[in-house]
Design an enzyme around this catalytic site. Structure first.
Site, PDB file in Angstrom:
ATOM      1  N   ASN A  32       0.764  -1.087  -0.025  1.00 51.13           N
ATOM      2  CA  ASN A  32      -0.082   0.086  -0.095  1.00 51.13           C
ATOM      3  C   ASN A  32       0.796   1.156   0.064  1.00 51.13           C
ATOM      4  O   ASN A  32       0.402   2.321  -0.512  1.00 51.13           O
ATOM      5  CB  ASN A  32      -0.843  -0.086   1.254  1.00 51.13           C
ATOM      6  CG  ASN A  32      -1.512   1.268   1.334  1.00 51.13           C
ATOM      7  OD1 ASN A  32      -2.582   1.840   0.524  1.00 51.13           O
ATOM      8  ND2 ASN A  32      -1.111   2.289   2.552  1.00 51.13           N
ATOM      9  N   GLN A  37      -8.075   5.855   1.277  1.00 54.23           N
ATOM     10  CA  GLN A  37      -7.441   5.053   0.117  1.00 54.23           C
ATOM     11  C   GLN A  37      -6.461   6.164  -0.628  1.00 54.23           C
ATOM     12  O   GLN A  37      -5.849   5.517  -1.437  1.00 54.23           O
ATOM     13  CB  GLN A  37      -8.309   4.379  -0.782  1.00 54.23           C
ATOM     14  CG  GLN A  37      -9.122   3.463   0.100  1.00 54.23           C
ATOM     15  CD  GLN A  37     -10.280   2.699  -0.771  1.00 54.23           C
ATOM     16  OE1 GLN A  37     -10.806   2.911  -1.554  1.00 54.23           O
ATOM     17  NE2 GLN A  37     -10.522   1.480  -0.307  1.00 54.23           N
ATOM     18  N   ASP A  60       2.052   6.895   0.177  1.00 53.47           N
ATOM     19  CA  ASP A  60       1.029   6.214  -0.259  1.00 53.47           C
ATOM     20  C   ASP A  60       1.267   6.043  -1.714  1.00 53.47           C
ATOM     21  O   ASP A  60       0.936   7.060  -2.563  1.00 53.47           O
ATOM     22  CB  ASP A  60      -0.189   6.984   0.015  1.00 53.47           C
ATOM     23  CG  ASP A  60      -1.503   5.987  -0.285  1.00 53.47           C
ATOM     24  OD1 ASP A  60      -1.538   5.217   0.741  1.00 53.47           O
ATOM     25  OD2 ASP A  60      -2.371   6.139  -0.878  1.00 53.47           O
ATOM     26  N   ASP A 102      -1.165  -6.499   3.570  1.00 56.55           N
ATOM     27  CA  ASP A 102      -1.012  -5.670   4.528  1.00 56.55           C
ATOM     28  C   ASP A 102      -1.898  -4.571   4.403  1.00 56.55           C
ATOM     29  O   ASP A 102      -1.573  -3.813   3.134  1.00 56.55           O
ATOM     30  CB  ASP A 102       0.439  -5.444   5.276  1.00 56.55           C
ATOM     31  CG  ASP A 102       0.384  -4.335   6.273  1.00 56.55           C
ATOM     32  OD1 ASP A 102       0.051  -4.726   7.406  1.00 56.55           O
ATOM     33  OD2 ASP A 102       0.842  -3.270   5.952  1.00 56.55           O
ATOM     34  N   HIS A 126      -6.589   0.146   2.544  1.00 60.17           N
ATOM     35  CA  HIS A 126      -6.381   1.354   2.083  1.00 60.17           C
ATOM     36  C   HIS A 126      -5.972   1.491   0.647  1.00 60.17           C
ATOM     37  O   HIS A 126      -5.426   2.249   0.084  1.00 60.17           O
ATOM     38  CB  HIS A 126      -4.908   1.613   2.909  1.00 60.17           C
ATOM     39  CG  HIS A 126      -5.310   2.192   4.558  1.00 60.17           C
ATOM     40  ND1 HIS A 126      -5.980   3.457   5.007  1.00 60.17           N
ATOM     41  CD2 HIS A 126      -5.289   1.419   5.656  1.00 60.17           C
ATOM     42  CE1 HIS A 126      -6.014   3.160   6.158  1.00 60.17           C
ATOM     43  NE2 HIS A 126      -5.791   2.135   6.464  1.00 60.17           N
ATOM     44  N   GLU A 156      -5.748  -7.863   5.124  1.00 59.11           N
ATOM     45  CA  GLU A 156      -6.043  -7.293   6.235  1.00 59.11           C
ATOM     46  C   GLU A 156      -7.059  -6.084   6.023  1.00 59.11           C
ATOM     47  O   GLU A 156      -6.623  -5.090   5.518  1.00 59.11           O
ATOM     48  CB  GLU A 156      -4.912  -6.471   7.084  1.00 59.11           C
ATOM     49  CG  GLU A 156      -5.063  -6.194   8.211  1.00 59.11           C
ATOM     50  CD  GLU A 156      -4.178  -5.155   8.731  1.00 59.11           C
ATOM     51  OE1 GLU A 156      -3.841  -4.798   9.810  1.00 59.11           O
ATOM     52  OE2 GLU A 156      -3.248  -4.605   7.928  1.00 59.11           O
TER      53      GLU A 156
END
Length: 736
Positions: free
Chosen positions: A172, A219, A228, A258, A262, A286
């Site tokens: 992510n 996100q 990000d 993981d 997001h 997750e």
């Protein structure tokens, strides 16, 4: 008592199908190394969990040479394509690749685990904290847990033992540092990872995630300062797919994604579609469920399995609170309950590396209660379980033990902080139980009060759990065939019988037995007495030494406790002298060693005895009090100072607020509506009350808006210590 039988949702192990459907991937040492030795993106497992000072809910969002053989188990390898392999995963958190390889050969394979999950394998930022592994700086498979060659060798070793490998992957985001050099020497800045990503490959909106009700923010913005990635961009998706394919080239069988919440589901689908055939059965994600949030686990289930955090939270609420019978209500915990994904898509767990640090779930520090929750999870038919096994921590950021060069040392069960939950007899026995019962439906469900439950798995197995601080003697109706069975919670079958307890199932399916305090018994058809190949002796380094802080209520001038530990010898009469504690109570500490309980009676030293009506008392470890023939948890003198009692009071209500209106002893009443109580765990309020020299308070409760509970006009009489009031009943101990 409650009984029921219900059908079970068929459960198909997913990871091994990868071999059957696609063939075992090549184990070439180089794989895609040429393209992937450039720096890459660091990230955090539950990314925000790596940032100190965040609240528990957000912390959950954000957030390592030893022979540990399973006693009595043959140490033979099985084929990686054996479809009899179980569906239980062991998450060996922060274990070195060499340690994981040994665990597969010596423990996981023989015990029947289907897979092992490793910590993230890529290059990461430097530091002592656990969360450095969740901030990658390149996709080189070089970390303080081992090298690329070590990882490849581990995968092969695990496959030889019949255990598949799941890699924890962080895709992510990248690092949270402004600049630095990674473990393998890769230089980077916050939005620039030379040879891997440039600033254009990040969302880079200048924002951080604050509002979890805003899908775009969750996100698109940086998670607690972590760079990000623009996971919707073609280049980024291809780069991440190459990383996953590189791991596949080493034989990795599955991936735990993981911080998947997001990553937009469409973006994650795009990444996986660019891989060389990685399928939904290879994925677990997750996605933490949050009340009122737009992003929920259900939108990710088409892409793979999802960890169901609601399950772990309910286990803490039940096993942690002491009342477990309600886990069987409404057909039992699982997909029929609100807020749970379907069993076929769920990965169940007791705790993980984030929740053990933020207090959201039970942890290994909870001792026998934690083991009971593991037994329930492995015996129940919801989802596919993951057993977390890390190291004990008393500091949120604490990393694993390292050597002078910063490399994590190999995990040694019984030495250092390693919990080795995966290797406990209670846990390996239940992994075998799960393998034996398979998809057999739940039958013969039973509750014998708030703190005990039992259920069968048709003709294949039966599990009884006793959460109470005193022993349970009961008879149960099962669907098992008649025979002599080994209790796999306490031992294994041997050539001559059982290393633990032996129980007899009669021709009509009934079985009678004793379950020690905070313990269980588990029977299954693959663990009959005398069917083992050895003596049952083996590594006992994971055993726990138990202690008992015992309190006894009496108006005697002196008190003694006459007892035996386990099956040992009794003390000499009159027993061990107990010391005066707070008013009306005596206290002593007793070491149980590896025993689960003592059998005891009390006396005043001059002929007066309390032997529980001739039955004696069965008392487990922990902090326990005995009063009026009842054994319960808790310290009745908690909060007292120099013999002056205080009260920690809990009240159960579904009100928006709660007050306690009371008088101490014969003193004045508080002014209406009384003292405001504070919210404690779910459904409970608490207050601290100083009692001076008084022995009790008289009290009533209200919501501050006209609704009262005054015990139907009689008010409540409540003594000192830790007390709880629920449904008109006052009992000792904390519900939280």
């Amino acid at each position: 008592m409650t009984t029921f039988t219900r059908p079970s949702t068929p459960r198909t192990p997913r990871l091994w199908k990868r071999f059957l459907n696609r063939g075992a991937p090549a184990l070439g040492a180089l794989g895609l190394a040429g393209a992937l030795l450039a720096p890459a993106a660091p990230g955090i497992s539950s990314a925000e969990a790596s940032v100190p000072g965040l609240g528990d809910e957000r912390a959950a969002e954000q957030s390592a040479h030893h022979t540990e053989r399973v006693p009595g188990q043959a140490q033979s390898a099985v084929s990686a394509t054996d479809d009899a392999a179980g569906d239980t995963t062991a998450f060996l958190f922060q274990w070195t690749w060499d340690s994981v390889a040994r665990a597969c050969e010596q423990t996981l394979g023989p015990a029947g685990y289907g897979a092992v999950q490793t910590s993230p394998p890529q290059e990461h930022i430097t530091g002592d904290q656990w969360w450095v592994h969740y901030q990658p700086v390149s996709y080189q498979l070089e970390s303080r847990l081992g090298t690329r060659a070590d990882y490849a060798a581990m995968v092969q070793n695990c496959h030889d033992a019949g255990v598949e490998v799941i890699a924890d992957v962080v895709i992510n985001h990248m690092a949270g540092q402004e600049s630095g050099t990674g473990w393998a020497g890769s230089a980077f800045t916050h939005y620039d990872y030379p040879g891997t990503y440039s600033r254009a490959d990040f969302h880079d909106h200048g924002c951080e995630v604050q509002d979890y009700t805003d899908r775009w923010e969750v996100q698109e913005c940086d998670l607690v300062g972590l760079a990000d990635l623009d996971t919707g961009a073609d280049y980024v998706q291809s780069r991440l797919a190459d990383y996953l394919d590189d791991l596949s080239s080493l034989g990795v069988d599955g991936f735990r994604i993981d911080a998947a919440k997001h990553i937009a589901a469409a973006d994650l689908e795009g990444i996986l579609s660019r891989t060389d055939g990685i399928a939904a059965e290879d994925i677990v994600q997750e996605v933490i469920r949050g009340a009122g949030e737009p992003i929920q686990p259900e939108e990710y289930t088409d892409l793979g399995d999802v960890h169901e955090f609601s399950y772990a939270r309910k286990l803490k609420e039940s096993f942690g609170g002491g009342r477990i019978d309600w886990l069987l209500s409404g057909g039992g915990i699982g997909e029929d309950w609100d807020g749970f994904i379907p069993s076929e898509k769920a990965r169940s767990f007791v705790e993980n590396h984030d929740t053990e640090r933020n207090g959201e779930t039970l942890t290994a520090a909870d001792g026998d209660v934690h083991l009971l929750a593991q037994a329930f999870t492995l015996g129940w038919d919801y989802g596919e379980p993951t057993v977390f096994s890390g190291y004990s921590v008393d500091d949120y950021d604490a990393g694993p033990p390292t050597d002078a060069d910063g490399r994590v040392v190999d995990a040694v069960c019984g030495e250092g902080p390693w919990t080795c939950t995966h290797a406990r007899t209670e846990v390996t026995g239940m992994v075998g139980f799960r393998d034996a019962v398979g998809d057999t439906p739940v039958t013969d469900a039973w509750t014998g009060g708030e703190q005990s439950l039992a259920f069968g798995r048709g003709e294949k197995g039966f599990l009884a759990i006793n959460r109470a601080p005193s022993g349970l003697d009961a008879s149960w109706q099962t669907s098992l065939p008649a025979g002599e069975y080994c209790d796999v919670y306490s031992g294994v079958p041997t050539a001559s019988g059982c290393s633990g307890e032996t129980l007899t199932v009669a021709a009509d399916g009934t079985v009678s037995g004793h379950v020690a305090p905070t313990s269980a018994l588990a029977l299954h058809v693959d663990a009959l007495a005398g069917t083992g190949s050895g003596t049952g002796s083996g590594d006992d380094s994971t055993e726990t030494s138990r202690e008992l802080a015992l309190h006894y209520a009496a108006d005697w001038d002196a008190a003694n406790v006459h007892y035996q530990v386990g099956d040992g010898a009794w003390t000499e009469v009159p027993g061990e002298a107990m010391a005066p504690a707070c008013t009306g109570w005596f206290h002593t500490d007793i070491s149980l060693g590896e025993a689960e309980e003592i059998t005891a009676a009390f006396n005043d030293g001059v002929g007066t005895w309390d032997n529980n009506g001739g039955a004696d008392y069965s008392i487990g470890s922990g902090t326990v009090q005995v009063a009026d023939g009842t054994v319960s948890e808790g310290d009745p003198c908690a909060g007292s100072s120099d013999g002056v009692p205080e009260l920690t009071l809990y009240y159960a209500a579904d009100w928006d607020a709660a007050n306690v209106h009371y008088q101490v002893g014969d003193g004045a009443w508080t002014e209406v509506p009384g003292e405001a109580m504070t919210a404690a765990c779910t459904g409970w309020y608490s207050a601290e009350i100083e009692m001076g020299e008084a022995e009790e308070i008289t009290a009533a409760f209200n919501d501050g808006a006209g609704t009262w509970d005054n015990n139907e006009g009689s008010d409540y009489t409540i003594g000192s210590g830790v007390q709880q009031v629920a449904d008109g009943t006052v009992t000792a101990g904390s519900p939280c």
